[in-house]
Design an enzyme around this catalytic site. Structure first.
Site, PDB file in Angstrom:
ATOM      1  N   GLU A 334       0.813  -1.219   0.000  1.00  0.00           N
ATOM      2  CA  GLU A 334       0.000   0.000   0.000  1.00  0.00           C
ATOM      3  C   GLU A 334       0.849   1.274   0.000  1.00  0.00           C
ATOM      4  OE1 GLU A 334      -2.268  -0.937   3.436  1.00  0.00           O
ATOM      5  OE2 GLU A 334      -3.557  -2.359   2.380  1.00  0.00           O
ATOM      6  N   ASP A 358      -0.771  -5.536   9.699  1.00  0.00           N
ATOM      7  CA  ASP A 358      -1.749  -4.715  10.395  1.00  0.00           C
ATOM      8  C   ASP A 358      -1.682  -5.047  11.879  1.00  0.00           C
ATOM      9  OD1 ASP A 358      -2.742  -3.638   8.075  1.00  0.00           O
ATOM     10  OD2 ASP A 358      -4.630  -4.739   8.087  1.00  0.00           O
ATOM     11  N   HIS A 525      -0.561   0.005  10.825  1.00  0.00           N
ATOM     12  CA  HIS A 525       0.505  -0.900  10.387  1.00  0.00           C
ATOM     13  C   HIS A 525       1.652  -0.937  11.395  1.00  0.00           C
ATOM     14  CE1 HIS A 525      -0.773  -0.296   5.907  1.00  0.00           C
ATOM     15  NE2 HIS A 525      -1.450  -1.268   6.489  1.00  0.00           N
TER      16      HIS A 525
END
Length: 588
Positions: A334, A358, A525
């Protein structure tokens, strides 16, 4: 293009003739011992021993100091350590390059005490705004004793690891492939942060460059065939989690494998270049971007149309691929560049692959009992964090490597072929959920072995404050299979899971319980590194002038520049903030 920084060693000596004659062999012996210690115990990310450069002679005044500085510049020194066994003139012998992290060892001996020089020199550094690390052994040594005490060794090595990490980043680049993913602020690339705090550049490439290279065949075709064959043999495809009417046909799944292997080759080439492309007539594409870290946006503009980037992220961040074992690449899912920087910090200190995850869920003992009927035991007894993500959880994160028979993640040069095979066998490549990743693709699915010492960390940017680092040392946890299955099924079971239990600290406002760690975590994260490297991360952060807003590192392992004590000794966290604010970023 990689040229690793060396450590410069500066032996200091009193220039008075008789004193110099009597002590020269002592300080040169100490300097050589320090160099031998560092070269024997520290390595570069490629596995080679760290190189040390000694000044041509003991430094007793300005001319010799200047000669040493010039030699260090020529030799590619990026870190400096001063060694003193006795008195000399600090202002005339000090090193004033502010961009070289600097530690000073003052020999604890009573005959000609290096501690006096150490105290005067660190005072001069502080007065001039050049923070340095002060090393002073606890026990008095005899003048003819040129051994390095254990407590001095520990500080030299902790400083060396952190300082080399800072120096290695300087002059490199972060490659942003794409832009912001799904509105995640960590994807916003702050050029000022990279320039002033890390000494790095920024490069930007649109994701269409990847599709262009696929369409035009701008990748090594021989390596592609070898990589695809390796993937077919070693990357086992797992069960498809989609309903029958949403599953991709077998032919398309096979084409997706071909596609994701090409994307892995191309993203690597974008980062570091590939001379093979020049032989094929693509000279510009062969250069790469000198990227020590990168990020791939993926969601959703990419994944709504093309196979997901999970394979490229997972395989590049692992310590092995079709070419064998090699240094992991740092690639953030991402395009979360702040997590990429954190992964980079961890890797440069530990030399191991990183788990990108995560911080998904805090499971209290009560919640686990309610859902599974079981009581958490051992390290998990006070609760656990579920760390899970579809992206670059390196396959090393399976914990299938071994140190003294226990699960581990090792530097690539220590990993055996059998351990590579074990990591691959423990990983299933699951077709993606089609309601989330319309373009298909494959995600890694594995469960991290329990009992590994690990450090969870994250860099965050805060308006008005700048970058801050947070970290938690702890252990991976292995739950009973039926407990894991029930908890994992409540989220996305096709992704890799790491169960994490931070080390708790009585009375700490954050680490008194596991919930406090989750509550105070600054982002969705985190990066997980093998080993309890929190002390080295704190040292690195102080070199870069990045304050640390939460950690559970014992006080005896905290090592920062001596100037930090001038900002307060009863409140180290507050002193860290005040010192970082006063000095500003390293490359201001």
């Amino acid at each position: 293009m990689q040229q690793y920084p060396k450590i410069g060693i500066r032996p200091i000596i009193d220039r008075r003739k008789l004193v110099k004659a009597a002590t020269r062999h002592v300080v040169l012996g100490l300097a050589n011992e320090v160099a031998s210690l560092l070269s024997a115990n520290l390595r570069y990310p490629n596995g080679e021993p760290v190189e040390c450069v000694l000044a041509d002679d003991a430094i007793s005044g300005m001319p010799e100091a200047a000669k040493a500085t010039e030699k260090f510049r020529r030799e590619g020194v990026g870190v400096v350590i001063t060694v003193a066994s006795g008195w000399c003139y600090p202002l005339e012998t000090m090193e004033m390059n502010a961009e070289w992290p600097h530690a000073i060892w003052g020999f604890n001996g009573t005959e000609r005490p290096g501690a006096v020089y150490l105290a005067a020199l660190h005072a001069a550094h502080n007065q001039k705004g050049l923070p340095a690390f002060k090393i002073y052994g606890r026990e008095v040594q005899d003048m003819d004793d040129n051994t390095v005490p254990e407590d001095v060794k520990a500080k030299l090595l902790q400083f060396g690891k952190a300082a080399l990490a800072a120096a290695t980043m300087r002059g490199k680049s972060y490659l942003s492939i794409g832009s912001v993913s799904m509105g995640i602020a960590g994807c916003i690339v702050d050029d000022s942060f990279y320039q002033h705090y890390l000494g790095m550049k920024n490069a930007y490439v649109d994701m269409t460059e990847v599709t262009r290279r696929i369409d035009k065949g701008i990748y090594d075709p021989e390596e592609y065939e070898r990589a695809l064959a390796w993937v077919k043999e070693h990357c086992a495809e797992g069960d498809d989690p989609n309903p029958e009417d949403m599953r991709i046909p077998r032919e398309q799944k096979d084409r997706n494998w071909e596609f994701v292997v090409k994307t892995a080759l191309i993203v690597r080439d974008l980062m570091v270049g590939n001379p093979k492309l020049a032989e094929m007539g693509y000279e510009e594409e062969a250069y790469g971007y000198n990227a020590i870290a990168a990020g791939f946006q993926g969601q959703r503009e990419w994944t709504d149309h093309f196979p997901s980037a999970d394979f490229l992220e997972a395989i590049l961040t692992s310590s092995f691929d079709w070419n064998g074992t090699r240094e992991p690449y740092i690639v953030a899912t991402e395009n979360d560049n702040l997590n990429a920087v954190t992964m980079l910090f961890n890797h440069l200190i530990s030399h191991t692959a990183q788990i990108f995850a995560d911080v998904r869920t805090y499971w209290s003992p009560e919640a686990v009992k309610r859902v599974t009927g079981e009581t958490l035991q051992g390290a998990a007894a006070n609760g656990i964090l579920h760390l899970i993500n579809s992206g670059p959880a390196a396959l090393d994160g399976t914990g299938e490597q071994r140190i003294e028979g226990k699960p581990a993640m090792k530097p690539h040069w220590e990993i055996t072929p059998e351990e590579v095979e074990a990591c691959l066998k423990a990983t299933s490549w699951r077709p993606t959920y089609m309601d989330q990743f319309v373009g298909g693709g494959y995600s890694t699915d594995f469960l991290t072995k329990g009992g590994m010492p690990v450090t969870m960390s994250r860099i965050n940017l805060v308006e008005g404050l700048g970058p801050v680092l947070q970290l938690a040392e702890g252990y991976t946890v292995e739950l009973p299979a039926h407990v894991h299955d029930k908890l994992d099924a409540r989220t996305t079971p096709t992704w890799p899971t790491t169960w994490f239990a931070p080390i708790l600290v009585d009375g700490d406002p954050v680490f008194s319980d596991v919930y406090g760690v989750m509550e105070n975590w600054g982002s969705n994260h985190c990066a997980i590194s093998y080993g309890h490297i929190g002390g080295e991360l704190l040292t690195l952060a102080s070199i870069l002038r990045i304050p640390v807003n939460m950690h559970n590192v014992p006080r005896e392992r905290i090592f920062r520049p001596s100037a930090w004590s001038a900002f307060g000794t009863k409140d180290p966290e507050g002193a860290d903030y005040r010192a970082c604010a006063t000095y500003g970023p390293l490359y201001k």
